[in-house]
Design a protein around this motif. Structure first.
Motif, PDB file in Angstrom:
ATOM      1  N   THR A  70       0.836  -1.194   0.000  1.00  8.59           N
ATOM      2  CA  THR A  70       0.000   0.000   0.000  1.00  8.59           C
ATOM      3  C   THR A  70       0.876   1.251   0.000  1.00  8.59           C
ATOM      4  OG1 THR A  70      -0.056  -0.001   2.414  1.00  8.59           O
ATOM      5  CG2 THR A  70      -1.837  -1.180   1.263  1.00  8.59           C
ATOM      6  N   PRO A  71       0.285   2.422  -0.297  1.00  8.27           N
ATOM      7  CA  PRO A  71       1.063   3.653  -0.223  1.00  8.27           C
ATOM      8  C   PRO A  71       1.720   3.869   1.129  1.00  8.27           C
ATOM      9  CG  PRO A  71      -0.963   4.055  -1.418  1.00  8.27           C
ATOM     10  CD  PRO A  71      -1.057   2.657  -0.877  1.00  8.27           C
ATOM     11  N   ALA A  72       1.068   3.456   2.210  1.00 11.57           N
ATOM     12  CA  ALA A  72       1.630   3.662   3.546  1.00 11.57           C
ATOM     13  C   ALA A  72       2.983   2.973   3.691  1.00 11.57           C
ATOM     14  CB  ALA A  72       0.658   3.150   4.603  1.00 11.57           C
ATOM     15  N   LEU A  73       3.091   1.733   3.220  1.00  8.15           N
ATOM     16  CA  LEU A  73       4.356   1.013   3.342  1.00  8.15           C
ATOM     17  C   LEU A  73       5.409   1.621   2.416  1.00  8.15           C
ATOM     18  CD1 LEU A  73       6.048  -1.186   4.537  1.00  8.15           C
ATOM     19  CD2 LEU A  73       5.007  -2.837   2.977  1.00  8.15           C
ATOM     20  N   LEU A  74       5.006   2.079   1.241  1.00 11.23           N
ATOM     21  CA  LEU A  74       5.951   2.745   0.347  1.00 11.23           C
ATOM     22  C   LEU A  74       6.452   4.042   0.980  1.00 11.23           C
ATOM     23  CD1 LEU A  74       7.391   2.827  -2.380  1.00 11.23           C
ATOM     24  CD2 LEU A  74       5.346   3.918  -3.337  1.00 11.23           C
ATOM     25  N   GLU A  75       5.555   4.807   1.570  1.00  6.49           N
ATOM     26  CA  GLU A  75       5.938   6.051   2.239  1.00  6.49           C
ATOM     27  C   GLU A  75       6.886   5.796   3.397  1.00  6.49           C
ATOM     28  OE1 GLU A  75       1.635   8.020   1.013  1.00  6.49           O
ATOM     29  OE2 GLU A  75       1.984   7.321   3.066  1.00  6.49           O
ATOM     30  N   ALA A  76       6.697   4.677   4.077  1.00  7.22           N
ATOM     31  CA  ALA A  76       7.552   4.346   5.214  1.00  7.22           C
ATOM     32  C   ALA A  76       9.006   4.166   4.800  1.00  7.22           C
ATOM     33  CB  ALA A  76       7.048   3.070   5.888  1.00  7.22           C
ATOM     34  N   HIS A  77       9.245   3.721   3.584  1.00  7.11           N
ATOM     35  CA  HIS A  77      10.610   3.495   3.117  1.00  7.11           C
ATOM     36  C   HIS A  77      11.402   4.803   3.005  1.00  7.11           C
ATOM     37  CE1 HIS A  77       9.339  -0.608   2.250  1.00  7.11           C
ATOM     38  NE2 HIS A  77      10.614  -0.903   2.114  1.00  7.11           N
ATOM     39  N   TYR A  78      10.701   5.917   3.008  1.00  8.63           N
ATOM     40  CA  TYR A  78      11.364   7.223   2.979  1.00  8.63           C
ATOM     41  C   TYR A  78      11.219   7.962   4.309  1.00  8.63           C
ATOM     42  CZ  TYR A  78      11.642   6.164  -1.926  1.00  8.63           C
ATOM     43  OH  TYR A  78      11.939   5.523  -3.114  1.00  8.63           O
TER      44      TYR A  78
END
Length: 463
Positions: A70-78
């Protein structure tokens, strides 16, 4: 010079900063009817990072995410590294007891959990762990969106002092005991992401579909690689072959990745057809059969065979195509493509060694253990010095994979060390047997294991 103006510490966070600067209105993320531009992507990351700081996140504290793609997990990578924390992306296929072990072994201070996975922590003692639930709606009343809204859209000051600091901890499957926490560095993640860009030829026109779990080796570092070139991420909560074929057509997907099983599901689905636009597909996680690789090409899907482990940030080698192979038969091309190849552009060394760290002959027959070292090898196992010393003995990472080495320096896996079948004193490679069997048109997929044999000690059994 008192200040080193000729150097900045390598960090994948800079990929998003650059793409937001150059492609602010370009679509960065597509997910279930909503989209985010690169400007919005960066602002959401800034809000997440600043909110973590405001709630007391200290440098190198661990922040866990238990989410689908999800976008949340992608955002977490940054956001997590931008805030100075260490990301722990948890395998959502684990049991509650394994999730419990990871949260407490890593000493996580924060846990973000998707609503579909909340049951995995329902019986876990979360005392001392700030828990944020994610509905994945993108709406204002979503607890995750409320968490972001309380943060600032401005970037936080970087705390990164050394590119060899830990950016993430990825836990192994735990098949031989408790999972081990593999530590990635900012430097290694940055370099492996660039290696991925080069080998898969990602660019700003690329459209990447998330069929590969982001929790797995940080998505083989594609979480950072796709953003580095300003390409588009398409998030996917679950792998549904019919939905994947629809998205491939509708969105003009240029890249997606997965283990051989994923590709077997896709090419044998009722919706399978030749794509109007070619797709470059990285395949790894297990040795693909030449039969599968040949099938994929029929659908205008061009497989790029990669090989690596959690300890190598995902992909470490690539079966780079040689021009002289173009004139060979389809079967011979598939056989060559099924080899694991050699190190990708930003990796170090991969060799095949015997028991006393002597190189095995490059004859394509003599088996030894595949070992690696270089820029994209993990810095060790978190809070586990014994396992680290054993895995990195002699200055090499010991993969546990058994392979051969050819005269062209390409390697080919034959088995895991523990899976080699010794029958009557002879070594039998389960991979070789499996790849021979799946050549039969009636066989979709198979596995070969060892069973006791009164005469030979062990014998192969087909499942």
């Amino acid at each position: 010079m008192k200040q080193r103006v000729y150097r900045t510490e390598l960090t994948p966070v800079s990929f998003l900063q650059r793409s937001a600067l150059i492609f602010p209105e370009k679509t960065a993320i597509i997910h279930e009817g909503r989209t985010y531009t690169y400007r919005e992507f960066a602002e959401r990351v800034n809000r997440l990072a600043s909110r973590l700081r405001a709630l007391g996140l200290r440098k190198h504290e661990r922040v866990a995410f238990l989410c689908p793609n999800t976008p949340a997990l992608l955002e977490a990578h940054y956001a997590v590294p931008a805030a100075g924390g260490i990301l722990v992306a948890i395998n959502n296929r684990l049991s509650s007891s394994e999730v419990d072990f990871i949260l407490h072994h890593a000493g996580c201070s924060f846990l973000f959990v998707d609503h579909e996975l909340a049951h995995l922590v329902a019986t876990v003692d979360l005392t001392g762990i700030q828990t944020i639930h994610i509905q994945d709606t993108g709406l204002a009343d979503d607890p995750y969106e409320q968490f972001l809204a309380a943060g600032s859209p401005e970037p936080v000051e970087s705390w990164l002092a050394d590119e060899e600091e830990t950016i993430s901890i990825n836990y192994t499957s735990g098949t031989t005991g408790n999972p081990k926490g593999v530590m990635y560095t900012y430097r290694g993640a940055y370099l492996n992401a660039l290696g991925i860009v080069i080998e898969t030829q990602l660019n700003s026109n690329s459209v990447y579909l998330w069929t590969l779990p982001m929790f797995h080796c940080n998505g083989w570092c594609f979480t950072w690689a796709v953003t580095a070139v300003g390409a588009t991420h398409i998030c996917l909560r679950q792998l549904n072959p019919a939905q994947v074929w629809d998205i491939l057509d509708r969105e003009g997907v240029t890249h997606y990745n997965g283990a051989p099983t994923v590709h077997i599901f896709l090419v044998n689905h009722a919706k399978a057809h030749r794509l109007a636009r070619p797709a470059t597909v990285a395949i790894g996680g297990a040795p693909p059969s030449p039969t599968l690789l040949a099938q994929m090409k029929q659908f205008n899907i061009h497989p790029l065979h990669l090989y690596g482990l959690t300890e190598t940030y995902g992909p470490n080698t690539v079966c780079a195509w040689q021009p002289e192979w173009d004139t060979l038969s389809e079967d011979e091309q598939a056989r060559l493509r099924a080899r694991q190849g050699q190190v990708h552009t930003t990796a170090g060394q991969t060799q095949v060694f015997g028991p006393t760290l002597e190189e095995v002959p490059r004859d394509g027959q003599t088996m030894g253990e595949v070992m690696m070292r270089g820029n994209t090898i993990a810095k060790g196992y978190y809070e586990n010095e014994a396992a680290t010393s054993q895995a990195f003995e002699g200055g090499w990472f010991h993969s546990g994979d058994i392979g051969v080495w050819y005269s062209d320096s390409y390697i080919e896996l034959r088995d895991r060390a523990k899976d080699i079948i010794i029958s009557g004193g002879e070594n039998i490679s389960t991979i070789e047997v499996e790849q021979t069997i799946v050549q039969h048109p009636a066989i979709l997929e198979c596995a070969v294991i060892a069973i006791p044999d009164g005469m030979w000690g062990s014998a192969p059994k087909l499942l």
